[in-house]
Design a protein around this motif. Structure first.
Motif, PDB file in Angstrom:
ATOM      1  N   ALA A 409       0.842  -1.364  -0.074  1.00 42.81           N
ATOM      2  CA  ALA A 409      -0.087   0.080   0.048  1.00 42.81           C
ATOM      3  C   ALA A 409       0.827   1.227  -0.144  1.00 42.81           C
ATOM      4  O   ALA A 409       0.514   2.364  -0.819  1.00 42.81           O
ATOM      5  CB  ALA A 409      -0.878  -0.119   1.333  1.00 42.81           C
ATOM      6  N   TYR A 410       1.798   1.371   0.731  1.00 37.15           N
ATOM      7  CA  TYR A 410       2.769   2.577   0.769  1.00 37.15           C
ATOM      8  C   TYR A 410       3.458   2.589  -0.617  1.00 37.15           C
ATOM      9  O   TYR A 410       3.269   3.872  -1.191  1.00 37.15           O
ATOM     10  CB  TYR A 410       4.223   1.998   1.747  1.00 37.15           C
ATOM     11  N   LYS A 411       3.996   1.662  -1.208  1.00 41.17           N
ATOM     12  CA  LYS A 411       4.389   1.805  -2.533  1.00 41.17           C
ATOM     13  C   LYS A 411       3.526   2.456  -3.633  1.00 41.17           C
ATOM     14  O   LYS A 411       4.098   3.116  -4.614  1.00 41.17           O
ATOM     15  CB  LYS A 411       5.130   0.462  -3.000  1.00 41.17           C
ATOM     16  N   LYS A 412       2.065   2.001  -3.654  1.00 43.58           N
ATOM     17  CA  LYS A 412       1.459   2.529  -4.397  1.00 43.58           C
ATOM     18  C   LYS A 412       1.112   3.800  -4.200  1.00 43.58           C
ATOM     19  O   LYS A 412       0.849   4.637  -5.092  1.00 43.58           O
ATOM     20  CB  LYS A 412       0.085   1.810  -4.042  1.00 43.58           C
ATOM     21  N   ARG A 413       0.620   4.478  -2.819  1.00 40.39           N
ATOM     22  CA  ARG A 413       0.517   5.737  -2.356  1.00 40.39           C
ATOM     23  C   ARG A 413       1.694   6.781  -2.531  1.00 40.39           C
ATOM     24  O   ARG A 413       1.574   7.980  -2.988  1.00 40.39           O
ATOM     25  CB  ARG A 413      -0.060   5.779  -0.980  1.00 40.39           C
ATOM     26  N   ALA A 414       2.828   6.208  -2.163  1.00 43.14           N
ATOM     27  CA  ALA A 414       4.025   7.077  -2.473  1.00 43.14           C
ATOM     28  C   ALA A 414       4.204   7.454  -3.863  1.00 43.14           C
ATOM     29  O   ALA A 414       4.454   8.513  -4.335  1.00 43.14           O
ATOM     30  CB  ALA A 414       5.275   6.382  -2.005  1.00 43.14           C
ATOM     31  N   LEU A 415       3.984   6.283  -4.799  1.00 45.85           N
ATOM     32  CA  LEU A 415       4.051   6.868  -6.233  1.00 45.85           C
ATOM     33  C   LEU A 415       2.955   7.696  -6.629  1.00 45.85           C
ATOM     34  O   LEU A 415       3.366   8.431  -7.415  1.00 45.85           O
ATOM     35  CB  LEU A 415       3.905   5.438  -7.033  1.00 45.85           C
ATOM     36  N   PRO A 477      10.731  11.722   4.189  1.00 47.16           N
ATOM     37  CA  PRO A 477       9.961  10.949   3.604  1.00 47.16           C
ATOM     38  C   PRO A 477      10.682  10.291   2.213  1.00 47.16           C
ATOM     39  O   PRO A 477      10.577   9.396   1.794  1.00 47.16           O
ATOM     40  CB  PRO A 477       8.705  11.392   3.175  1.00 47.16           C
ATOM     41  N   ASN A 478      11.616  10.933   1.754  1.00 40.47           N
ATOM     42  CA  ASN A 478      12.274  10.780   0.530  1.00 40.47           C
ATOM     43  C   ASN A 478      13.287   9.359   1.075  1.00 40.47           C
ATOM     44  O   ASN A 478      13.468   8.599  -0.008  1.00 40.47           O
ATOM     45  CB  ASN A 478      13.173  11.978   0.017  1.00 40.47           C
ATOM     46  N   GLN A 479      13.937   9.469   2.185  1.00 37.98           N
ATOM     47  CA  GLN A 479      14.583   8.362   2.522  1.00 37.98           C
ATOM     48  C   GLN A 479      14.029   7.161   2.555  1.00 37.98           C
ATOM     49  O   GLN A 479      14.357   6.091   2.253  1.00 37.98           O
ATOM     50  CB  GLN A 479      15.322   8.564   3.981  1.00 37.98           C
ATOM     51  N   ILE A 480      12.562   7.293   3.201  1.00 33.14           N
ATOM     52  CA  ILE A 480      11.801   6.056   3.382  1.00 33.14           C
ATOM     53  C   ILE A 480      11.470   5.562   1.841  1.00 33.14           C
ATOM     54  O   ILE A 480      11.458   4.407   1.493  1.00 33.14           O
ATOM     55  CB  ILE A 480      10.333   6.355   3.945  1.00 33.14           C
ATOM     56  N   PHE A 481      11.320   6.394   0.910  1.00 32.26           N
ATOM     57  CA  PHE A 481      11.095   6.179  -0.660  1.00 32.26           C
ATOM     58  C   PHE A 481      12.383   5.491  -0.936  1.00 32.26           C
ATOM     59  O   PHE A 481      12.170   4.217  -1.753  1.00 32.26           O
ATOM     60  CB  PHE A 481      10.766   7.435  -1.432  1.00 32.26           C
ATOM     61  N   GLN A 482      13.599   6.021  -0.663  1.00 29.48           N
ATOM     62  CA  GLN A 482      14.797   5.247  -1.312  1.00 29.48           C
ATOM     63  C   GLN A 482      14.875   3.926  -0.639  1.00 29.48           C
ATOM     64  O   GLN A 482      15.183   3.112  -1.416  1.00 29.48           O
ATOM     65  CB  GLN A 482      15.804   6.567  -0.781  1.00 29.48           C
ATOM     66  N   MET A 483      14.600   3.782   0.463  1.00 32.45           N
ATOM     67  CA  MET A 483      14.669   2.589   1.066  1.00 32.45           C
ATOM     68  C   MET A 483      13.746   1.471   0.292  1.00 32.45           C
ATOM     69  O   MET A 483      13.934   0.309   0.394  1.00 32.45           O
ATOM     70  CB  MET A 483      14.509   2.488   2.597  1.00 32.45           C
ATOM     71  N   MET A 484      12.578   1.950  -0.013  1.00 32.53           N
ATOM     72  CA  MET A 484      11.638   0.974  -0.571  1.00 32.53           C
ATOM     73  C   MET A 484      11.972   0.594  -2.055  1.00 32.53           C
ATOM     74  O   MET A 484      11.614  -0.386  -2.442  1.00 32.53           O
ATOM     75  CB  MET A 484      10.143   1.557  -0.353  1.00 32.53           C
ATOM     76  N   PHE A 485      12.330   1.908  -2.836  1.00 33.46           N
ATOM     77  CA  PHE A 485      12.589   1.500  -4.267  1.00 33.46           C
ATOM     78  C   PHE A 485      13.960   1.596  -4.414  1.00 33.46           C
ATOM     79  O   PHE A 485      14.461   1.124  -5.635  1.00 33.46           O
ATOM     80  CB  PHE A 485      11.878   2.717  -5.012  1.00 33.46           C
ATOM     81  N   GLY A 506      20.552  11.925  -9.556  1.00 31.53           N
ATOM     82  CA  GLY A 506      20.828  10.655  -8.862  1.00 31.53           C
ATOM     83  C   GLY A 506      20.152   9.335  -8.892  1.00 31.53           C
ATOM     84  O   GLY A 506      20.660   8.277  -9.167  1.00 31.53           O
ATOM     85  N   PHE A 507      18.856   9.696  -9.349  1.00 35.35           N
ATOM     86  CA  PHE A 507      17.944   8.442  -9.180  1.00 35.35           C
ATOM     87  C   PHE A 507      16.967   8.828 -10.221  1.00 35.35           C
ATOM     88  O   PHE A 507      16.311   9.761 -10.205  1.00 35.35           O
ATOM     89  CB  PHE A 507      17.197   8.342  -7.792  1.00 35.35           C
ATOM     90  N   ASN A 508      16.991   7.911 -11.353  1.00 30.80           N
ATOM     91  CA  ASN A 508      16.047   8.059 -12.444  1.00 30.80           C
ATOM     92  C   ASN A 508      14.801   7.025 -12.179  1.00 30.80           C
ATOM     93  O   ASN A 508      15.170   6.021 -12.043  1.00 30.80           O
ATOM     94  CB  ASN A 508      16.517   7.729 -13.749  1.00 30.80           C
ATOM     95  N   PHE A 509      13.585   7.511 -12.085  1.00 27.22           N
ATOM     96  CA  PHE A 509      12.341   6.725 -12.109  1.00 27.22           C
ATOM     97  C   PHE A 509      11.302   7.457 -13.147  1.00 27.22           C
ATOM     98  O   PHE A 509      11.006   8.510 -13.294  1.00 27.22           O
ATOM     99  CB  PHE A 509      11.933   6.858 -10.701  1.00 27.22           C
ATOM    100  N   GLN A 510      10.789   6.389 -14.069  1.00 24.13           N
ATOM    101  CA  GLN A 510      10.005   6.924 -14.893  1.00 24.13           C
ATOM    102  C   GLN A 510       8.433   6.673 -14.677  1.00 24.13           C
ATOM    103  O   GLN A 510       8.313   5.340 -14.393  1.00 24.13           O
ATOM    104  CB  GLN A 510      10.322   6.230 -16.447  1.00 24.13           C
ATOM    105  N   PHE A 511       7.672   7.607 -14.409  1.00 31.19           N
ATOM    106  CA  PHE A 511       6.282   7.134 -14.112  1.00 31.19           C
ATOM    107  C   PHE A 511       5.503   6.481 -15.579  1.00 31.19           C
ATOM    108  O   PHE A 511       5.699   7.116 -16.660  1.00 31.19           O
ATOM    109  CB  PHE A 511       5.513   8.404 -13.724  1.00 31.19           C
ATOM    110  N   GLY A 512       4.658   5.608 -15.368  1.00 33.35           N
ATOM    111  CA  GLY A 512       4.065   5.027 -16.626  1.00 33.35           C
ATOM    112  C   GLY A 512       2.733   5.517 -16.754  1.00 33.35           C
ATOM    113  O   GLY A 512       2.276   6.573 -16.005  1.00 33.35           O
TER     114      GLY A 512
END
Length: 512
Positions: A409-415, A477-485, A506-512
């Motif tokens: 649930a966290y991953k979904k909401r964080a995104l 919260p960015n650190q939590i996000f980094q730990m998860m992703f 430093g971190f590349n993430f593409q939203f679909g």
């Protein structure tokens, strides 16, 4: 032996005999019924002036027995009966007095007064009109005719209000009538019944009982008392009273209708209870609804029916309907603990904790038990918890969610709420999403830690869990996000509690 030759002794006897004869002649004169009757009347008058009205009645009765054709004796006894509040007896005597003497003004005055006190205003007017024929300027009759006409008007208004079921106004008019018609049983019955229909049972019963003390065979007063018992939910005694009324007056429609309603109400309520016990909740709901339509004035039974229907609605998870029915039950019975309890539980299900606490406080005030105190404290804890952020809601999970469900649930909401995803939105939207992203991180920080989650579920404040300074909700919260992703920031975005700043790629993430 000739009279002249009587011995002195004989002569003496003869003289005594002569005296006795003279006395007997005097006694005959004293025993004249008319004279004795007049004496009894005078004796009665003395008792009347001394306010010894029973003694006066006794004397006047003796006078009547001695001289039954004297109108004045009946009129005097009528006056004494009136002082004893025996207006029916007084009316009979007054009517007899004018029957014996159709020009007896005082008799007509007393006849009119008795008619008025007994509530027969039309008959009172006729009596006073007889007075005016004999004495056109008689002020008493003129005033009493006006009063009688007012009584006729008030009676008509009261009957209209009763038919409209405006019982308060009915009582108002009856009270005005009873000022002048204190012996009118009909007015008292109408007032007593209206009081019962308003739920003022003590007043209604008192009025009915006073009537029954004078006439224990009064069907109307027995009906009113039965009505009060029925509305107090004392059905066995109510049925006995209605049955007695129908024995006394087989055509008593109100008693017959009340008896029928009581039977129907009892039957329909039991049907609903049976359906509920069988788990047929919708059917039970329908049966309770039918029962509620039978007699809107039976507050006691209807209060229970509303509470029963509220329980059914709660079983069907219709908590708003449950609350509404409990409120109706409480309006009918302000001390109905069961209805307060059911409403409080429904409030809890609706997460209306302040309302629930209010009801539980009412319950505790009504019944100060240890159990009710514990329930109240539990509700207060839920209220306290409700004022914090609801981390389960923020993540969109149930309170019993597993660790894996929380992570997912966290991953979904964080995104969804990551600020980079809203970098081109309006500034207001960006700020809102930043707040949500931070709250999602806080929620995960607590719910993913078993100790923190346990304390959170127990109702502890955030500050208590953090030891008063810094802690999980202060974590970036960015650190939590980094730990998860894994990796650094998202498209070079680095979030801190002070706001969002770009520092590179430093971190590349593409939203679909």
């Amino acid at each position: 032996m000739s009279d002249e030759e009587m011995s002195p002794t004989e002569n003496s006897v003869s003289e005594e005999t002569s005296d006795d004869m003279n006395i007997e002649e005097d006694v005959v004169i004293i025993d004249d019924p008319a004279v004795l009757a007049e004496d009894k009347k005078e004796e009665g008058n003395k008792f009347y002036k001394q306010q010894k009205y029973k003694d006066a009645v006794h004397c006047y009765t003796e006078a009547i027995n001695l001289c039954p054709t004297c109108a004045a004796y009946y009129s005097n006894r009528a006056a004494a009966f009136m002082m004893l509040y025996k207006y029916k007896d007084a009316l009979e005597d007054a009517q007899q007095s004018v029957k014996l003497d159709n020009k007896f003004l005082k008799g007509y005055l007393r006849e009119g007064k008795c008619h008025l006190v007994l509530g027969n205003a039309s008959a009172a007017i006729r009596s006073y009109q007889h007075v005016l024929q004999l004495d056109p300027k008689n002020a008493t009759s003129q005033n009493e005719i006006k009063t009688s006409e007012q009584i006729l008007d008030l009676t008509e208004k009261a009957e209209i209000c009763y038919e409209r079921q405006d019982f308060r106004t009915t009582i108002y008019y009856m009270d005005k009538c009873l000022v002048h018609c204190s012996g009118c049983q009909r007015f008292k019955i109408l007032k007593a019944e209206s009081l019962a229909l308003l739920g003022r049972y003590d007043e209604s019963e008192e009025l009915a009982n006073n009537i029954l003390l004078c006439d224990n065979m009064c069907a109307d007063a027995t009906y009113v008392r039965g009505l009060c018992l029925y509305y107090r939910d004392n059905l066995p005694k109510a049925f006995q009273h209605f049955q007695k009324v129908l024995r006394l007056a087989p055509d008593h429609q109100r008693a017959r209708l009340a008896y029928k309603k009581a039977k129907q109400l009892t039957s329909k309520k039991e049907e609903g209870n049976d359906a509920f016990r069988s788990g047929k909740y919708q059917h039970a709901h329908d049966l309770y609804s039918e029962a509620l339509s039978i007699d809107p004035y039976n507050k006691s039974t209807n209060s229970k029916l509303f509470c029963n229907r509220a329980t059914v609605s709660a079983k069907l998870k219709k908590y708003e309907e449950s609350v509404d029915d409990c409120t109706k039950a409480i309006e009918l019975d302000e001390s109905y603990v069961k209805a307060f309890s059911r409403r409080a539980r429904s409030y809890m299900e609706l997460e209306r904790y302040e309302d629930a606490v209010r009801d539980y406080e009412k319950i505790f005030n009504l019944e100060k038990t240890r159990e009710n105190k514990k329930i109240l404290n539990d509700a207060k804890l839920e209220l306290k918890k409700s004022k914090r952020k609801d981390y389960y809601k923020l993540l969109g999970v149930q309170k019993g969610a597993t660790e894996e469900e929380i992570k997912k649930a966290y991953k979904k909401r964080a995104l969804i709420h990551h600020p980079d995803r809203h970098s081109h939105a309006e500034e207001k939207v960006q700020k809102e999403e930043e707040v949500k992203f931070k709250e999602v991180g806080e929620a995960y920080g607590v719910l993913s830690d078993s100790k923190k989650r346990t304390r959170y579920d127990a109702g502890h404040d955030l500050e208590e869990m953090d030891g008063g300074g810094g802690g999980f909700h202060q974590m970036d919260p960015n650190q939590i996000f980094q730990m998860m992703f894994g990796g650094g920031g998202m498209n070079g975005f680095h979030y801190s509690s002070g706001g969002a700043q770009h520092h590179g790629h430093g971190f590349n993430f593409q939203f679909g």
